[in-house]
Design an enzyme around this catalytic site. Sequence first.
Site, PDB file in Angstrom:
ATOM      1  CB  CYS A 117      -0.949  -0.002   1.190  1.00  0.00           C
ATOM      2  SG  CYS A 117      -2.009  -1.442   1.205  1.00  0.00           S
ATOM      3  CG  HIS A 258      -3.088   3.327   2.418  1.00  0.00           C
ATOM      4  ND1 HIS A 258      -3.572   2.981   1.182  1.00  0.00           N
ATOM      5  CD2 HIS A 258      -3.171   2.207   3.192  1.00  0.00           C
ATOM      6  CE1 HIS A 258      -3.927   1.711   1.193  1.00  0.00           C
ATOM      7  NE2 HIS A 258      -3.686   1.221   2.399  1.00  0.00           N
ATOM      8  CG  ASN A 288      -6.514  -0.972   1.414  1.00  0.00           C
ATOM      9  OD1 ASN A 288      -5.817  -0.503   0.511  1.00  0.00           O
ATOM     10  ND2 ASN A 288      -6.003  -1.466   2.525  1.00  0.00           N
TER      11      ASN A 288
HETATM   12  O1  UT7 Z   1      -3.620  -1.317   3.699  1.00  0.00           O
HETATM   13  C1  UT7 Z   1      -2.632  -1.816   4.525  1.00  0.00           C
HETATM   14  C2  UT7 Z   1      -2.844  -1.486   5.915  1.00  0.00           C
HETATM   15  N1  UT7 Z   1      -4.078  -2.067   6.397  1.00  0.00           N
HETATM   16  C3  UT7 Z   1      -4.659  -1.556   7.426  1.00  0.00           C
HETATM   17  O2  UT7 Z   1      -4.179  -0.561   7.922  1.00  0.00           O
HETATM   18  C4  UT7 Z   1      -5.854  -2.225   7.994  1.00  0.00           C
HETATM   19  C5  UT7 Z   1      -5.791  -2.181   9.463  1.00  0.00           C
HETATM   20  N2  UT7 Z   1      -6.843  -2.871  10.192  1.00  0.00           N
HETATM   21  C6  UT7 Z   1      -8.147  -2.514  10.159  1.00  0.00           C
HETATM   22  O3  UT7 Z   1      -8.556  -1.671   9.402  1.00  0.00           O
HETATM   23  C7  UT7 Z   1      -9.074  -3.146  11.185  1.00  0.00           C
HETATM   24  O4  UT7 Z   1      -8.304  -3.820  12.140  1.00  0.00           O
HETATM   25  C8  UT7 Z   1     -10.113  -4.117  10.573  1.00  0.00           C
HETATM   26  C9  UT7 Z   1     -11.160  -3.352   9.818  1.00  0.00           C
HETATM   27  C10 UT7 Z   1      -9.428  -5.106   9.669  1.00  0.00           C
HETATM   28  C11 UT7 Z   1     -10.816  -4.896  11.682  1.00  0.00           C
HETATM   29  O5  UT7 Z   1     -11.414  -4.010  12.611  1.00  0.00           O
HETATM   30  P1  UT7 Z   1     -11.199  -4.216  14.168  1.00  0.00           P
HETATM   31  O6  UT7 Z   1     -11.997  -3.202  14.852  1.00  0.00           O
HETATM   32  O7  UT7 Z   1      -9.713  -4.231  14.422  1.00  0.00           O
HETATM   33  O8  UT7 Z   1     -11.859  -5.611  14.410  1.00  0.00           O
HETATM   34  P2  UT7 Z   1     -11.195  -6.955  14.988  1.00  0.00           P
HETATM   35  O9  UT7 Z   1     -10.246  -7.546  14.003  1.00  0.00           O
HETATM   36  O10 UT7 Z   1     -10.685  -6.702  16.362  1.00  0.00           O
HETATM   37  O11 UT7 Z   1     -12.464  -7.873  15.064  1.00  0.00           O
HETATM   38  C12 UT7 Z   1     -13.574  -7.540  15.898  1.00  0.00           C
HETATM   39  C13 UT7 Z   1     -14.666  -8.577  15.684  1.00  0.00           C
HETATM   40  C14 UT7 Z   1     -14.169 -10.013  15.748  1.00  0.00           C
HETATM   41  O12 UT7 Z   1     -15.154 -10.789  16.409  1.00  0.00           O
HETATM   42  P3  UT7 Z   1     -14.969 -11.193  17.945  1.00  0.00           P
HETATM   43  O13 UT7 Z   1     -13.684 -11.956  18.011  1.00  0.00           O
HETATM   44  O14 UT7 Z   1     -14.918  -9.884  18.685  1.00  0.00           O
HETATM   45  O15 UT7 Z   1     -16.191 -12.002  18.193  1.00  0.00           O
HETATM   46  C15 UT7 Z   1     -14.097 -10.415  14.287  1.00  0.00           C
HETATM   47  O16 UT7 Z   1     -14.258 -11.800  14.111  1.00  0.00           O
HETATM   48  O17 UT7 Z   1     -15.240  -8.402  14.387  1.00  0.00           O
HETATM   49  C16 UT7 Z   1     -15.260  -9.667  13.710  1.00  0.00           C
HETATM   50  N3  UT7 Z   1     -15.155  -9.436  12.280  1.00  0.00           N
HETATM   51  C17 UT7 Z   1     -16.218  -9.236  11.490  1.00  0.00           C
HETATM   52  N4  UT7 Z   1     -17.534  -9.207  11.749  1.00  0.00           N
HETATM   53  C18 UT7 Z   1     -18.359  -8.945  10.702  1.00  0.00           C
HETATM   54  C19 UT7 Z   1     -14.017  -9.378  11.534  1.00  0.00           C
HETATM   55  N5  UT7 Z   1     -14.342  -9.123  10.252  1.00  0.00           N
HETATM   56  C20 UT7 Z   1     -15.703  -9.038  10.196  1.00  0.00           C
HETATM   57  C21 UT7 Z   1     -16.606  -8.788   9.160  1.00  0.00           C
HETATM   58  N6  UT7 Z   1     -17.924  -8.758   9.461  1.00  0.00           N
HETATM   59  N7  UT7 Z   1     -16.213  -8.577   7.894  1.00  0.00           N
END
Ligand code: UT7
Length: 334
Positions: A117, A258, A288
């Site tokens: 990215c 980004h 993204n």
């Molecule tokens: O481009 C390169 C750089 N990339 C980035 O900078 C991306 C960085 N990361 C992010 O943008 C975020 O971490 C995400 C959007 C990927 C995830 O958001 P988050 O607030 O960090 O969520 P999490 O990974 O902590 O997950 C929270 C919950 C989990 O469930 P439990 O374990 O709390 O029950 C996940 O399983 O959300 C769940 N989850 C989803 N639920 C519905 C993860 N993906 C999804 C989804 N739909 N698509």
Amino acid sequence: MEKPIYASLKSIGAYAPENIVTNYDLEKIVDTSDEWIVKRTGIKERRFAEANEATSDLATKAAKIALKRAKITPKEVDMVIVATISPDFFCMPSTACIVANKLGIVGKPAFDISAACSGFVYLLSLANAFILSKMYKNILIIGAEKISSILDMQDRNTCVLFGDGAGAALIGVTSEREKSIVDVQVSSNGEYQDFLITPGCGSRYPASQEVLEQRLQFLKMKGNETFKVAVKTLSSDVVEILEKNHLSIDDIDFFVPHQANQRIISAVGDALNIDSQKVVLTVQKYGNTSAASIPMAINEFYEEGRIKKGSKLLLDAFGGGLTWGSAILTFNGE
Ligand code: UT7
């Protein structure tokens, strides 16, 4: 006395595939919801290229617009560099060679870089260096991705986040410092190499039935860990480049981060205390798009008439590797 030479961003162009994929479309494929995606990322829709479209097709369309706007013919282009993690072909030929051929650019250097990215900021740093060295005058740089080709549509942690697209720019020469690229800095830390990774089909785990069964050919991300490092790194990187150049955030007209996640962009914006009107935000529309994200975002604001000749831009990128980088430049397109 000989006039000084600086590198200058002379035009921008972008292409987004026509096929719009909404969060509601993804609800039918994986266990997710529009509400979750919007709340956690800000993304409402993204574009997925057609099966018969490859990254070079998207890149070529963006490049044609950039060349036209710069009033530069293919013959005048001295070099083509493409940043991508979703090239047309695994290993070779490079996507840049294919794009150069499609544009009718013959007998000039063309190659790809892999900086995920951060690709577009890495491209800027290369183009800047080639121009300052007086080796070349017109360099076509393109960030292009068909990320959908490496997305695991069974993995809700990643498949809702990314989209396809391309953004291109013509970097040329100016003798006026105030119209130039002021500074570009790029960096990396391989310690976090597993935060964003496509594990399979490289020399570590060559293509095999087992690799495919384990779905290792697809992009994997440690989202939460990446999020934390992204906010910290993006904020400190911007402070560093501004201080280094004796500038403050008030000297900047548009901050172009980004486009990975609206929450990351807001957190960085808050840390910098930047007016939200100055923050370029397109993640809601395209998701993204990795190396294409920054040039697509610049193009969006350019086409809306907000970014124009003379606008001072601050770019800030972060991605797999890990890699990151920032740039301060004046938009010098018509
Ligand atoms: O481009 C390169 C750089 N990339 C980035 O900078 C991306 C960085 N990361 C992010 O943008 C975020 O971490 C995400 C959007 C990927 C995830 O958001 P988050 O607030 O960090 O969520 P999490 O990974 O902590 O997950 C929270 C919950 C989990 O469930 P439990 O374990 O709390 O029950 C996940 O399983 O959300 C769940 N989850 C989803 N639920 C519905 C993860 N993906 C999804 C989804 N739909 N698509």
